[in-house]
Design a protein around this motif. Structure first.
Motif, PDB file in Angstrom:
ATOM      1  N   GLU A 119       1.758  -6.292   3.000  1.00  0.00           N
ATOM      2  CA  GLU A 119       1.790  -5.443   1.922  1.00  0.00           C
ATOM      3  C   GLU A 119       0.310  -6.007   1.024  1.00  0.00           C
ATOM      4  O   GLU A 119      -0.488  -5.175   0.474  1.00  0.00           O
ATOM      5  N   ALA A 120      -0.074  -7.231   1.174  1.00  0.00           N
ATOM      6  CA  ALA A 120      -1.357  -7.610   0.717  1.00  0.00           C
ATOM      7  C   ALA A 120      -2.555  -7.392   1.646  1.00  0.00           C
ATOM      8  O   ALA A 120      -3.674  -7.017   1.405  1.00  0.00           O
ATOM      9  N   THR A 121      -2.359  -7.236   3.106  1.00  0.00           N
ATOM     10  CA  THR A 121      -3.482  -7.219   3.962  1.00  0.00           C
ATOM     11  C   THR A 121      -3.370  -5.598   4.353  1.00  0.00           C
ATOM     12  O   THR A 121      -4.555  -5.109   4.541  1.00  0.00           O
ATOM     13  N   GLY A 122      -2.331  -5.007   4.237  1.00  0.00           N
ATOM     14  CA  GLY A 122      -2.212  -3.590   4.672  1.00  0.00           C
ATOM     15  C   GLY A 122      -3.294  -2.453   4.050  1.00  0.00           C
ATOM     16  O   GLY A 122      -4.040  -1.905   4.848  1.00  0.00           O
ATOM     17  N   PRO A 123      -3.281  -2.555   2.691  1.00  0.00           N
ATOM     18  CA  PRO A 123      -4.296  -1.624   2.094  1.00  0.00           C
ATOM     19  C   PRO A 123      -5.897  -2.012   2.463  1.00  0.00           C
ATOM     20  O   PRO A 123      -6.665  -0.864   2.486  1.00  0.00           O
ATOM     21  N   TRP A 124      -6.036  -3.387   2.674  1.00  0.00           N
ATOM     22  CA  TRP A 124      -7.467  -3.440   3.214  1.00  0.00           C
ATOM     23  C   TRP A 124      -7.728  -3.125   4.325  1.00  0.00           C
ATOM     24  O   TRP A 124      -8.966  -2.541   4.871  1.00  0.00           O
ATOM     25  N   LEU A 125      -6.822  -2.869   5.328  1.00  0.00           N
ATOM     26  CA  LEU A 125      -7.046  -2.519   6.709  1.00  0.00           C
ATOM     27  C   LEU A 125      -7.059  -1.273   6.744  1.00  0.00           C
ATOM     28  O   LEU A 125      -7.796  -0.520   7.486  1.00  0.00           O
ATOM     29  N   SER A 177      -0.876   5.978   1.603  1.00  0.00           N
ATOM     30  CA  SER A 177      -1.059   7.467   0.886  1.00  0.00           C
ATOM     31  C   SER A 177      -1.783   6.825  -0.387  1.00  0.00           C
ATOM     32  O   SER A 177      -2.968   7.679  -0.634  1.00  0.00           O
ATOM     33  N   GLU A 178      -1.452   5.629  -1.144  1.00  0.00           N
ATOM     34  CA  GLU A 178      -2.218   5.529  -2.290  1.00  0.00           C
ATOM     35  C   GLU A 178      -3.788   4.975  -1.995  1.00  0.00           C
ATOM     36  O   GLU A 178      -4.456   5.256  -2.752  1.00  0.00           O
ATOM     37  N   THR A 179      -3.868   4.358  -0.920  1.00  0.00           N
ATOM     38  CA  THR A 179      -5.085   3.813  -0.547  1.00  0.00           C
ATOM     39  C   THR A 179      -6.016   5.118  -0.204  1.00  0.00           C
ATOM     40  O   THR A 179      -7.153   5.011  -0.530  1.00  0.00           O
ATOM     41  N   ILE A 180      -5.582   5.985   0.540  1.00  0.00           N
ATOM     42  CA  ILE A 180      -6.269   7.208   1.039  1.00  0.00           C
ATOM     43  C   ILE A 180      -6.571   7.886  -0.063  1.00  0.00           C
ATOM     44  O   ILE A 180      -7.810   8.355  -0.366  1.00  0.00           O
ATOM     45  N   HIS A 181      -5.740   8.109  -1.175  1.00  0.00           N
ATOM     46  CA  HIS A 181      -6.042   8.955  -2.265  1.00  0.00           C
ATOM     47  C   HIS A 181      -7.035   8.219  -3.134  1.00  0.00           C
ATOM     48  O   HIS A 181      -7.906   8.720  -3.710  1.00  0.00           O
ATOM     49  N   GLU A 182      -7.050   6.725  -3.276  1.00  0.00           N
ATOM     50  CA  GLU A 182      -7.976   6.145  -3.823  1.00  0.00           C
ATOM     51  C   GLU A 182      -9.422   6.317  -3.491  1.00  0.00           C
ATOM     52  O   GLU A 182     -10.385   6.363  -4.209  1.00  0.00           O
ATOM     53  N   LEU A 183      -9.607   6.376  -1.891  1.00  0.00           N
ATOM     54  CA  LEU A 183     -10.918   6.617  -1.357  1.00  0.00           C
ATOM     55  C   LEU A 183     -11.276   7.981  -1.426  1.00  0.00           C
ATOM     56  O   LEU A 183     -12.151   8.341  -0.754  1.00  0.00           O
ATOM     57  N   ALA A 221      -4.574   0.979  10.224  1.00  0.00           N
ATOM     58  CA  ALA A 221      -4.186   1.487   9.135  1.00  0.00           C
ATOM     59  C   ALA A 221      -2.603   1.858   8.966  1.00  0.00           C
ATOM     60  O   ALA A 221      -2.192   2.168   7.621  1.00  0.00           O
ATOM     61  N   LEU A 222      -1.743   1.627   9.823  1.00  0.00           N
ATOM     62  CA  LEU A 222      -0.438   1.692   9.798  1.00  0.00           C
ATOM     63  C   LEU A 222       0.512   0.515   9.848  1.00  0.00           C
ATOM     64  O   LEU A 222       1.665   0.408  10.052  1.00  0.00           O
ATOM     65  N   THR A 223      -0.294  -0.593   9.282  1.00  0.00           N
ATOM     66  CA  THR A 223       0.526  -1.768   9.295  1.00  0.00           C
ATOM     67  C   THR A 223       1.216  -2.303   7.963  1.00  0.00           C
ATOM     68  O   THR A 223       2.051  -3.131   7.928  1.00  0.00           O
ATOM     69  N   PRO A 224       1.003  -1.507   6.844  1.00  0.00           N
ATOM     70  CA  PRO A 224       1.738  -1.800   5.599  1.00  0.00           C
ATOM     71  C   PRO A 224       3.378  -1.710   5.882  1.00  0.00           C
ATOM     72  O   PRO A 224       3.621  -0.658   6.791  1.00  0.00           O
ATOM     73  N   ARG A 261     -10.550  -0.195   5.453  1.00  0.00           N
ATOM     74  CA  ARG A 261     -11.598  -0.621   6.520  1.00  0.00           C
ATOM     75  C   ARG A 261     -11.612   0.564   7.606  1.00  0.00           C
ATOM     76  O   ARG A 261     -12.769   0.904   8.163  1.00  0.00           O
ATOM     77  N   THR A 262     -10.603   1.024   8.064  1.00  0.00           N
ATOM     78  CA  THR A 262     -10.452   1.947   9.001  1.00  0.00           C
ATOM     79  C   THR A 262     -11.165   3.199   8.405  1.00  0.00           C
ATOM     80  O   THR A 262     -11.812   4.082   9.379  1.00  0.00           O
ATOM     81  N   LEU A 263     -10.898   3.681   7.272  1.00  0.00           N
ATOM     82  CA  LEU A 263     -11.423   4.919   6.773  1.00  0.00           C
ATOM     83  C   LEU A 263     -13.083   4.731   6.612  1.00  0.00           C
ATOM     84  O   LEU A 263     -13.695   5.866   6.779  1.00  0.00           O
ATOM     85  N   ARG A 264     -13.446   3.485   5.984  1.00  0.00           N
ATOM     86  CA  ARG A 264     -14.883   3.497   5.900  1.00  0.00           C
ATOM     87  C   ARG A 264     -15.591   3.424   7.167  1.00  0.00           C
ATOM     88  O   ARG A 264     -16.746   3.797   7.297  1.00  0.00           O
ATOM     89  N   ASN A 265     -14.812   2.739   8.134  1.00  0.00           N
ATOM     90  CA  ASN A 265     -15.653   2.591   9.486  1.00  0.00           C
ATOM     91  C   ASN A 265     -15.783   4.114  10.085  1.00  0.00           C
ATOM     92  O   ASN A 265     -16.533   4.514  10.699  1.00  0.00           O
TER      93      ASN A 265
END
Length: 403
Positions: free
Chosen positions: A381-387, A144-150, A343-346, A390-394
């Protein structure tokens, strides 16, 4: 009645608790100024504690036993109670069948991929099933934090992901309860006795949640907000944690049931949930640090293979689950990106809590479970936000090309 600790011992316990909370403030500062998640930092603090304890002081592996169990139990019960509060009739009607079908598809695909994959690779059934159940949990905060950040919360994919992570850990608690009941039956030589114990663990958890939840729904929130409400919230958590321990039932399931009952029946207030939400972070600090401190560092080398297999199989399961889920809801939701499950890996607190509970149930596998889950949590936790990004930008690029 004698105190269980002499003054020097409980004085040291209090100093350690204060020190851990102070370290959490430093972790917040570092996390705010870097890309390192604060959960990972707290877990790594626990790993440092484990290194000092095991390698520096020569003590056996395991958390600080005086502190660990009650604090971990309280933290897990708080998280599960708050999760149950998300399952209101109004919320479920708003989420609709699309979220239910999509999230359940991801959960089943993820759990099946991890469990079947580990079993086919030759790992014990107990490890395969326990890690399969653990794998379905998601860290909703990271997503949710990554989605709101974008600023993608109002996009079609963003809304679906936010709705999915809201119920995903609820599915996870149910799957974990069923998995522990199955493993208890599988590991017992007495089939009937094991079946009765499994039914009691699940049915007793539901009964405890109902017994605590119904009176709480009516009694809580009748006083003014403030200290009385804080006492009500603490009473709920202590009753659920203590009752589950005494009755030997699933504390996660009983707390989630109680939370759902209070959320649905206590229409006159939501203050208990607010108070618990305010309270939970100090307990989660202890939880994450002590989870890291539970790690047997001598197991890291031998657990490297199963940790790598778990990470790869969980990524595969998430990808396949998202792909199948997108197809299952395409008629109602429209086309979704094929990699939406990534996008559900964290993975964070609920997964580590499940590993600790499974380790208590099957102590011979406790060290391996904690090594796998602590290592994979830091990775995800390190790679999940990046994924997620990536999903949202794609998806945004795909939508723009369509236009």
């Amino acid at each position: 009645m004698e105190l269980p600790l002499d003054p020097a011992q409980y004085g040291m316990v209090l100093v350690i608790m204060g020190g851990l909370l102070s370290i959490s403030i430093l972790a917040d500062v570092i996390a705010a100024r870097t890309a390192v998640p604060r959960i990972s930092l707290l877990v790594l603090v626990g790993v440092v504690v484990a290194a000092i304890q095991q390698w520096g002081l020569g003590q056996p592996a395991g958390p600080l036993t005086t502190l660990a169990e009650p604090l971990i139990q309280l933290a897990l019960v708080m998280v599960a109670f708050l999760l149950g509060g998300e399952f209101t009739w109004d919320r479920l009607r708003t989420l609709g069948p699309v979220v239910g079908i999509f999230s359940l598809t991801v959960v089943l695909a993820s759990g099946t991929a991890v469990g079947l994959g580990l079993w086919l690779l030759g790992f014990p059934v107990i490890l395969a099933v326990a890690l399969a159940a653990i794998s379905v949990a998601t860290d909703p905060a990271a997503v949710s934090e990554t989605i709101h950040e974008l600023r993608a919360g109002n996009t079609r994919v963003g809304r679906l992901l936010l709705s999915t992570v809201a119920v995903d850990d609820g599915w996870g608690i149910i799957v974990f309860g069923l998995a522990m009941a199955f493993l208890g039956w599988h590991a017992s030589g007495d089939g009937l006795q094991a079946l009765l114990e499994a039914l009691w663990e699940l049915g007793g958890a539901v009964a405890l949640g109902v017994i605590v939840g119904i009176p709480a729904a009516w009694l809580t929130g009748r006083l003014e907000a403030g200290e009385p409400t804080l006492v009500e919230a603490l009473a709920l958590i202590l009753l659920l944690a203590g009752g589950a321990a005494l009755l030997n039932v699933s504390e996660l399931l009983s707390a989630m049931i109680a939370g759902a009952i209070v959320a649905n029946l206590a229409s006159h207030h939501t203050r208990s949930f607010n108070e618990i939400d305010y309270l939970k972070w100090p307990f989660l600090v202890f939880f994450f640090v002590l989870a890291g401190a539970s790690l047997d560092l001598n197991m890291l080398g031998s657990a490297l293979g199963i940790t790598g297999a778990y990470i790869l199989l969980r990524i595969l399961g998430r990808y396949l689950g998202g792909l199948l889920g997108a197809r299952a809801v395409a008629g109602r939701q429209g086309a979704l990106p094929s990699g939406i499950g990534m996008a559900l890996t964290p993975q964070a607190g609920v997964a580590m809590g499940m590993a600790l509970l499974a380790g208590e149930r099957f102590p011979e596998f406790s060290a391996t479970l904690m090594a796998v889950v602590v290592g994979s949590t830091v990775f995800f936790e390190a790679t999940g936000p990046w994924l997620v990004r990536r999903t949202l930008r794609n998806n945004a690029m795909t939508d723009n090309n369509k236009e």
